[in-house]
Write a protein that holds these residues in place. Structure first.
Motif, short mmCIF file in Angstrom:
data_model
loop_
_atom_site.label_atom_id
_atom_site.label_comp_id
_atom_site.label_asym_id
_atom_site.label_seq_id
_atom_site.Cartn_x
_atom_site.Cartn_y
_atom_site.Cartn_z
N ASP A 4 22.45 44.52 45.61
CA ASP A 4 21.45 45.05 44.68
C ASP A 4 20.36 44.02 44.43
O ASP A 4 19.19 44.36 44.34
N LEU A 5 20.74 42.76 44.31
CA LEU A 5 19.78 41.69 44.07
C LEU A 5 18.85 41.55 45.27
O LEU A 5 17.63 41.41 45.11
N ARG A 37 6.27 32.48 33.59
CA ARG A 37 6.04 31.86 32.28
C ARG A 37 7.22 32.08 31.34
O ARG A 37 7.49 31.26 30.47
N ARG A 38 7.92 33.19 31.51
CA ARG A 38 9.05 33.49 30.63
C ARG A 38 10.22 32.54 30.84
O ARG A 38 10.98 32.29 29.91
N VAL A 39 10.40 32.06 32.06
CA VAL A 39 11.57 31.20 32.33
C VAL A 39 11.20 29.78 32.74
O VAL A 39 11.96 28.85 32.48
N TYR A 40 10.09 29.61 33.40
CA TYR A 40 9.64 28.30 33.85
C TYR A 40 8.15 28.13 33.55
O TYR A 40 7.32 28.10 34.45
N PRO A 41 7.79 28.00 32.28
CA PRO A 41 6.36 27.94 31.95
C PRO A 41 5.63 26.79 32.63
O PRO A 41 4.45 26.92 32.96
N GLU A 42 6.34 25.71 32.90
CA GLU A 42 5.71 24.57 33.55
C GLU A 42 5.39 24.83 35.02
O GLU A 42 4.57 24.13 35.61
N ARG A 43 5.99 25.84 35.62
CA ARG A 43 5.75 26.18 37.03
C ARG A 43 4.79 27.35 37.21
O ARG A 43 4.36 27.64 38.33
N ARG A 82 14.59 35.80 44.36
CA ARG A 82 16.05 35.78 44.33
C ARG A 82 16.55 34.53 43.60
O ARG A 82 17.44 34.61 42.76
N ARG A 83 15.96 33.38 43.92
CA ARG A 83 16.36 32.15 43.22
C ARG A 83 16.09 32.26 41.72
O ARG A 83 16.90 31.82 40.90
N PRO A 89 19.71 35.63 35.40
CA PRO A 89 20.05 37.05 35.63
C PRO A 89 19.49 38.00 34.58
O PRO A 89 19.32 39.19 34.85
N GLU A 90 19.19 37.49 33.41
CA GLU A 90 18.62 38.35 32.37
C GLU A 90 17.23 38.85 32.73
O GLU A 90 16.71 39.77 32.10
N MET A 91 16.63 38.29 33.77
CA MET A 91 15.28 38.69 34.19
C MET A 91 15.27 39.89 35.14
O MET A 91 14.21 40.35 35.54
N VAL A 92 16.44 40.40 35.50
CA VAL A 92 16.50 41.55 36.41
C VAL A 92 15.71 42.72 35.85
O VAL A 92 14.92 43.35 36.55
#
Length: 140
Positions: A4-5, A37-43, A82-83, A89-92
Motif C-alpha cells: 500500500d505504501l 514543512r510539517r515534518v522537516y521544516p529545515e529541509r 516513501r522515506r 507514518p502519520e503523514m499517510v
C-alpha cells in the motif's frame, strides 16, 4: 502495508511529476513544500528548489519524448516520499489529501496515462492476476 505504501507513494510521485509539466506546477510545488514543512521544516526549501530542477528535467523529457527520463523522476520522488512516510507514518493521510488536491476527478491536470506492459506465465492450476491500476477480485 508495504504494498500500500508503494502504491500510495507511486501515485503521489506520478501526480507531482505530472503537475510539474502542467498548469498545476505551482500547486504541486506548494503542496510538496507544505508536506515537508510539517515534518522537516529545515529541509522544505531545499525540496522546493529540487522540485524546480526536476521541473526543468520533466519539461525537457516531454519536449524530447524521453519517457524513460520522466519515469526515473517519478521513481526518484517515489523513493523520497516513501522515506518520508516510513519515518513519519502519520503523514499517510496528508499525502493522500495532497494527491486528491492535486488531481481532482476530471480535471485538466489529471496525470496522463502511461503505457503499462506486463508479462506472466502460468502453469498447471495457477492463477495470475495483473493490474496496471485498480482491481477488484471476487470469487463466487
Amino acid at each position: 502495508m508495504e504494498l500500500d505504501l508503494a502504491a500510495l507513494t507511486g501515485q503521489a510521485a506520478s501526480t507531482v511529476v505530472n503537475g510539474m509539466a502542467t498548469a498545476g506546477w505551482q500547486r504541486a510545488q506548494q503542496a510538496m513544500g507544505e508536506l515537508w514543512r510539517r515534518v522537516y521544516p529545515e529541509r522544505a526549501e531545499t525540496v522546493v528548489a529540487e522540485l524546480g530542477e526536476a521541473r526543468t528535467e520533466v519539461l525537457a523529457a516531454r519536449r524530447d519524448g524521453d519517457d524513460e527520463a520522466e519515469r526515473e523522476l517519478v521513481l526518484e520522488w517515489q523513493r523520497r516520499l516513501r522515506r518520508l512516510l516510513v519515518a513519519n507514518p502519520e503523514m499517510v493521510t496528508e499525502l493522500q489529501r495532497m494527491i486528491d488536491g492535486l488531481r481532482p476527478a476530471g480535471s485538466e491536470d489529471a496525470p496522463r496515462v502511461n503505457k503499462v506492459t506486463m508479462t506472466a506465465t502460468a502453469s498447471k492450476n495457477s492463477h495470475i492476476t495483473m493490474s496496471g491500476r485498480d482491481i477488484n477480485i471476487t470469487k463466487g
